[in-house]
Enzyme design. Structure first.
Site, mmCIF file in Angstrom:
data_model
loop_
_atom_site.group_PDB
_atom_site.id
_atom_site.type_symbol
_atom_site.label_atom_id
_atom_site.label_comp_id
_atom_site.label_asym_id
_atom_site.label_seq_id
_atom_site.Cartn_x
_atom_site.Cartn_y
_atom_site.Cartn_z
ATOM 1 N N GLY A 16 4.583 3.316 4.486
ATOM 2 C CA GLY A 16 3.801 1.863 3.130
ATOM 3 C C GLY A 16 4.170 2.905 2.218
ATOM 4 N N GLN A 46 5.232 4.166 -6.880
ATOM 5 C CA GLN A 46 5.805 5.505 -6.536
ATOM 6 C C GLN A 46 6.992 5.435 -6.660
ATOM 7 O OE1 GLN A 46 3.641 4.101 -2.343
ATOM 8 N NE2 GLN A 46 3.520 7.534 -2.379
ATOM 9 N N CYS A 101 0.516 10.683 1.552
ATOM 10 C CA CYS A 101 1.089 9.741 1.026
ATOM 11 C C CYS A 101 2.547 10.165 0.762
ATOM 12 C CB CYS A 101 0.144 9.846 -0.487
ATOM 13 S SG CYS A 101 0.571 8.766 -1.863
ATOM 14 N N LEU A 102 3.344 9.642 0.246
ATOM 15 C CA LEU A 102 5.203 10.268 0.051
ATOM 16 C C LEU A 102 5.068 10.553 -1.274
ATOM 17 C CD1 LEU A 102 7.425 7.847 1.538
ATOM 18 C CD2 LEU A 102 6.515 9.830 2.627
ATOM 19 N N HIS A 137 -4.454 1.058 1.111
ATOM 20 C CA HIS A 137 -3.358 2.580 0.782
ATOM 21 C C HIS A 137 -2.469 2.414 -0.245
ATOM 22 C CE1 HIS A 137 -1.900 7.204 0.918
ATOM 23 N NE2 HIS A 137 -1.464 6.552 0.557
ATOM 24 N N GLU A 138 -1.818 1.289 -0.123
ATOM 25 C CA GLU A 138 -0.971 0.961 -0.461
ATOM 26 C C GLU A 138 -0.782 -0.019 -1.746
ATOM 27 O OE1 GLU A 138 2.020 2.853 -0.703
ATOM 28 O OE2 GLU A 138 1.294 3.177 1.758
ATOM 29 N N HIS A 154 -2.538 2.128 -4.366
ATOM 30 C CA HIS A 154 -1.377 3.103 -5.136
ATOM 31 C C HIS A 154 -1.659 1.065 -7.144
ATOM 32 C CE1 HIS A 154 -0.080 6.040 -3.964
ATOM 33 N NE2 HIS A 154 0.089 5.336 -2.552
HETATM 34 NI NI NI Z 1 0.635 6.244 -0.700
#
Ligand code: NI
Length: 153
Positions: free
Chosen positions: A46, A51, A90-91, A132-133, A136
């Site tokens: 995701g 991000q 998380c990226l 999670h997304e 963000h």
């Molecule tokens: Ni994330």
């Protein structure tokens, strides 16, 4: 399509609240394409627009199940049920993973790239990804919610 640079914690950008998309124009469609490409290239499940430095309510998800690529514009979680605790990463957060408590089932609504209002019912990993997304988009990271650290590199 193009890869975008993924912003890493503790960049303040990740803590901003994103604005709704008012109009799905060419820039938003390009953003969706680039975000999907960037997510796949980074081996993520995701990615949210902040991000990649865009403060808009746009998310892409692909947890590798039969749902395939899910594109969400202005997503909202409208109901949750139960709970699950899973390991997350998380990226945008290098070197940390941890367990987070999330709903077991999530119902969410969002616009697709054609502007249609879609409803999604997500369970398991997909429910985690939605939560999670969408977090963000409000400047919330999984590290704010860690129950137990599972890796600290
Ligand atoms: Ni994330």
């Amino acid at each position: 399509m193009a890869l975008r640079q993924i912003i890493k914690e503790p960049d303040a950008f990740l803590r901003k609240t994103c604005r709704k998309v008012e109009k799905i124009d060419e820039r938003i469609l390009t953003l969706l394409d680039d975000m999907a490409e960037t997510m796949y290239a980074a081996d993520g499940v995701g990615l949210a627009a902040p991000q990649v430095g865009i403060l808009k309510r746009v998310v892409v998800i692909d947890v590798g199940d039969e749902s395939g690529l899910i594109e969400l514009i202005n997503p909202e979680i409208i109901s949750v049920k139960g709970e699950q605790i899973n390991d997350e990463g998380c990226l945008s957060v290098a070197g940390r993973r941890g367990t987070v408590k999330r709903p077991a089932k999530v119902v969410a609504r969002a616009l697709d790239r054609d502007g249609n209002l879609m409803e999604y019912t997500a369970r398991g990993l997909l429910a985690v990804a939605f939560c999670h997304e969408i977090d963000h988009l409000d400047g919330i990271l999984f590290i704010d919610k860690i129950v137990e650290e599972t890796e600290n590199a």
